[in-house]
Motif scaffolding. Structure first.
Motif, PDB file in Angstrom:
ATOM      1  N   MET A 158      -8.075 -16.170  18.936  1.00  0.00           N
ATOM      2  CA  MET A 158      -9.092 -17.093  19.436  1.00  0.00           C
ATOM      3  C   MET A 158      -9.366 -16.827  20.920  1.00  0.00           C
ATOM      4  SD  MET A 158      -9.194 -21.248  19.239  1.00  0.00           S
ATOM      5  CE  MET A 158      -7.763 -21.473  20.260  1.00  0.00           C
ATOM      6  N   VAL A 159      -8.315 -16.628  21.690  1.00  0.00           N
ATOM      7  CA  VAL A 159      -8.463 -16.353  23.117  1.00  0.00           C
ATOM      8  C   VAL A 159      -9.195 -15.024  23.333  1.00  0.00           C
ATOM      9  CG1 VAL A 159      -7.215 -15.894  25.257  1.00  0.00           C
ATOM     10  CG2 VAL A 159      -6.452 -17.725  23.742  1.00  0.00           C
ATOM     11  N   THR A 160      -8.839 -14.019  22.538  1.00  0.00           N
ATOM     12  CA  THR A 160      -9.499 -12.717  22.636  1.00  0.00           C
ATOM     13  C   THR A 160     -10.987 -12.848  22.344  1.00  0.00           C
ATOM     14  OG1 THR A 160      -7.474 -11.554  22.025  1.00  0.00           O
ATOM     15  CG2 THR A 160      -9.549 -10.373  21.695  1.00  0.00           C
ATOM     16  N   GLU A 161     -11.335 -13.610  21.304  1.00  0.00           N
ATOM     17  CA  GLU A 161     -12.747 -13.798  20.962  1.00  0.00           C
ATOM     18  C   GLU A 161     -13.486 -14.590  22.041  1.00  0.00           C
ATOM     19  OE1 GLU A 161     -13.470 -15.086  16.943  1.00  0.00           O
ATOM     20  OE2 GLU A 161     -11.919 -13.731  16.198  1.00  0.00           O
ATOM     21  N   ALA A 162     -12.815 -15.538  22.657  1.00  0.00           N
ATOM     22  CA  ALA A 162     -13.431 -16.294  23.754  1.00  0.00           C
ATOM     23  C   ALA A 162     -13.729 -15.356  24.928  1.00  0.00           C
ATOM     24  CB  ALA A 162     -12.513 -17.432  24.189  1.00  0.00           C
ATOM     25  N   LYS A 163     -12.800 -14.476  25.224  1.00  0.00           N
ATOM     26  CA  LYS A 163     -13.014 -13.506  26.310  1.00  0.00           C
ATOM     27  C   LYS A 163     -14.153 -12.550  25.975  1.00  0.00           C
ATOM     28  CE  LYS A 163      -8.296 -13.585  28.082  1.00  0.00           C
ATOM     29  NZ  LYS A 163      -7.042 -12.829  28.247  1.00  0.00           N
ATOM     30  N   GLU A 164     -14.227 -12.133  24.709  1.00  0.00           N
ATOM     31  CA  GLU A 164     -15.316 -11.247  24.279  1.00  0.00           C
ATOM     32  C   GLU A 164     -16.672 -11.930  24.424  1.00  0.00           C
ATOM     33  OE1 GLU A 164     -14.285 -10.086  20.301  1.00  0.00           O
ATOM     34  OE2 GLU A 164     -12.676  -8.770  20.979  1.00  0.00           O
ATOM     35  N   LEU A 165     -16.730 -13.217  24.081  1.00  0.00           N
ATOM     36  CA  LEU A 165     -17.980 -13.972  24.252  1.00  0.00           C
ATOM     37  C   LEU A 165     -18.370 -14.021  25.723  1.00  0.00           C
ATOM     38  CD1 LEU A 165     -18.002 -17.144  21.968  1.00  0.00           C
ATOM     39  CD2 LEU A 165     -19.700 -15.337  22.091  1.00  0.00           C
ATOM     40  N   SER A 166     -17.392 -14.263  26.567  1.00  0.00           N
ATOM     41  CA  SER A 166     -17.660 -14.326  27.997  1.00  0.00           C
ATOM     42  C   SER A 166     -18.212 -12.992  28.504  1.00  0.00           C
ATOM     43  CB  SER A 166     -16.391 -14.701  28.754  1.00  0.00           C
ATOM     44  OG  SER A 166     -16.658 -14.858  30.116  1.00  0.00           O
ATOM     45  N   ARG A 167     -17.598 -11.898  28.086  1.00  0.00           N
ATOM     46  CA  ARG A 167     -18.067 -10.569  28.502  1.00  0.00           C
ATOM     47  C   ARG A 167     -19.460 -10.275  27.959  1.00  0.00           C
ATOM     48  NH1 ARG A 167     -13.339  -8.570  26.360  1.00  0.00           N
ATOM     49  NH2 ARG A 167     -11.669  -9.240  27.683  1.00  0.00           N
ATOM     50  N   LYS A 168     -19.723 -10.717  26.745  1.00  0.00           N
ATOM     51  CA  LYS A 168     -21.028 -10.486  26.117  1.00  0.00           C
ATOM     52  C   LYS A 168     -22.158 -11.031  26.988  1.00  0.00           C
ATOM     53  CE  LYS A 168     -23.706 -11.663  21.994  1.00  0.00           C
ATOM     54  NZ  LYS A 168     -23.665 -12.282  20.657  1.00  0.00           N
ATOM     55  N   TYR A 169     -21.885 -12.140  27.667  1.00  0.00           N
ATOM     56  CA  TYR A 169     -22.899 -12.777  28.505  1.00  0.00           C
ATOM     57  C   TYR A 169     -22.633 -12.556  29.996  1.00  0.00           C
ATOM     58  CZ  TYR A 169     -24.623 -14.838  24.250  1.00  0.00           C
ATOM     59  OH  TYR A 169     -25.145 -15.006  22.991  1.00  0.00           O
ATOM     60  N   GLY A 170     -22.018 -11.436  30.327  1.00  0.00           N
ATOM     61  CA  GLY A 170     -21.831 -11.067  31.730  1.00  0.00           C
ATOM     62  C   GLY A 170     -20.873 -11.965  32.473  1.00  0.00           C
ATOM     63  N   ASP A 171     -19.791 -12.360  31.800  1.00  0.00           N
ATOM     64  CA  ASP A 171     -18.791 -13.268  32.391  1.00  0.00           C
ATOM     65  C   ASP A 171     -19.438 -14.530  32.945  1.00  0.00           C
ATOM     66  OD1 ASP A 171     -16.476 -11.784  31.776  1.00  0.00           O
ATOM     67  OD2 ASP A 171     -16.915 -10.418  33.423  1.00  0.00           O
ATOM     68  N   SER A 172     -20.332 -15.092  32.172  1.00  0.00           N
ATOM     69  CA  SER A 172     -21.057 -16.308  32.538  1.00  0.00           C
ATOM     70  C   SER A 172     -20.111 -17.499  32.685  1.00  0.00           C
ATOM     71  CB  SER A 172     -22.092 -16.611  31.449  1.00  0.00           C
ATOM     72  OG  SER A 172     -22.539 -17.930  31.517  1.00  0.00           O
ATOM     73  N   ASP A 173     -20.298 -18.264  33.750  1.00  0.00           N
ATOM     74  CA  ASP A 173     -19.509 -19.486  33.946  1.00  0.00           C
ATOM     75  C   ASP A 173     -19.741 -20.470  32.803  1.00  0.00           C
ATOM     76  OD1 ASP A 173     -18.346 -18.654  36.309  1.00  0.00           O
ATOM     77  OD2 ASP A 173     -19.827 -19.647  37.584  1.00  0.00           O
ATOM     78  N   LEU A 174     -20.970 -20.546  32.312  1.00  0.00           N
ATOM     79  CA  LEU A 174     -21.285 -21.465  31.216  1.00  0.00           C
ATOM     80  C   LEU A 174     -20.449 -21.142  29.985  1.00  0.00           C
ATOM     81  CD1 LEU A 174     -22.963 -23.760  29.984  1.00  0.00           C
ATOM     82  CD2 LEU A 174     -24.718 -22.049  29.442  1.00  0.00           C
ATOM     83  N   VAL A 175     -20.401 -19.877  29.602  1.00  0.00           N
ATOM     84  CA  VAL A 175     -19.615 -19.473  28.434  1.00  0.00           C
ATOM     85  C   VAL A 175     -18.142 -19.764  28.667  1.00  0.00           C
ATOM     86  CG1 VAL A 175     -18.909 -17.558  26.966  1.00  0.00           C
ATOM     87  CG2 VAL A 175     -21.256 -17.694  27.765  1.00  0.00           C
ATOM     88  N   ARG A 176     -17.663 -19.438  29.840  1.00  0.00           N
ATOM     89  CA  ARG A 176     -16.254 -19.660  30.155  1.00  0.00           C
ATOM     90  C   ARG A 176     -15.894 -21.142  30.069  1.00  0.00           C
ATOM     91  NH1 ARG A 176     -15.725 -15.994  33.471  1.00  0.00           N
ATOM     92  NH2 ARG A 176     -16.777 -16.927  35.228  1.00  0.00           N
ATOM     93  N   HIS A 177     -16.719 -22.001  30.634  1.00  0.00           N
ATOM     94  CA  HIS A 177     -16.433 -23.445  30.596  1.00  0.00           C
ATOM     95  C   HIS A 177     -16.461 -23.981  29.160  1.00  0.00           C
ATOM     96  CE1 HIS A 177     -16.200 -24.242  34.859  1.00  0.00           C
ATOM     97  NE2 HIS A 177     -17.306 -23.542  35.052  1.00  0.00           N
ATOM     98  N   ILE A 178     -17.450 -23.568  28.400  1.00  0.00           N
ATOM     99  CA  ILE A 178     -17.555 -24.048  27.020  1.00  0.00           C
ATOM    100  C   ILE A 178     -16.364 -23.567  26.195  1.00  0.00           C
ATOM    101  CG2 ILE A 178     -18.874 -23.902  24.868  1.00  0.00           C
ATOM    102  CD1 ILE A 178     -21.435 -23.767  26.606  1.00  0.00           C
ATOM    103  N   THR A 179     -16.029 -22.290  26.278  1.00  0.00           N
ATOM    104  CA  THR A 179     -14.941 -21.773  25.448  1.00  0.00           C
ATOM    105  C   THR A 179     -13.586 -22.342  25.860  1.00  0.00           C
ATOM    106  OG1 THR A 179     -14.834 -19.730  26.765  1.00  0.00           O
ATOM    107  CG2 THR A 179     -16.107 -19.663  24.707  1.00  0.00           C
ATOM    108  N   VAL A 180     -13.381 -22.563  27.146  1.00  0.00           N
ATOM    109  CA  VAL A 180     -12.120 -23.186  27.583  1.00  0.00           C
ATOM    110  C   VAL A 180     -12.005 -24.593  27.001  1.00  0.00           C
ATOM    111  CG1 VAL A 180     -10.912 -24.150  29.592  1.00  0.00           C
ATOM    112  CG2 VAL A 180     -11.773 -21.807  29.659  1.00  0.00           C
TER     113      VAL A 180
END
Length: 69
Positions: free
Chosen positions: A29-51
């Motif tokens: 799950m953590v790996t997939e969350a990191k992949e999502l973040s990278r997919k969108y250019g390490d977006s703060d929005l993605v990081r906050h939502i996935t955390v």
């Protein structure tokens, strides 16, 4: 960030939640969350939502109690 990208972020993070909501917290799950973040250019929005989603999943959905008070 344009509106279409925001829409895709919400779509992908919601699908992430649906995939993992009934499972326990895991390295996958953590790996997939990191992949999502990278997919969108390490977006703060993605990081906050996935955390937040990982926290909710880790707590077994008990995080909702604070909203029901």
């Amino acid at each position: 960030m344009d509106p279409e990208q925001v829409r895709l972020i919400f779509k992908d993070t919601y699908n992430f939640y649906l995939k993992h909501k009934d499972a326990s917290y895991s390295d996958q799950m953590v790996t997939e969350a990191k992949e999502l973040s990278r997919k969108y250019g390490d977006s703060d929005l993605v990081r906050h939502i996935t955390v937040e989603l990982c926290t909710i999943i880790e707590q077994g959905g008990n995080n909702n109690e604070r909203f029901n008070q």
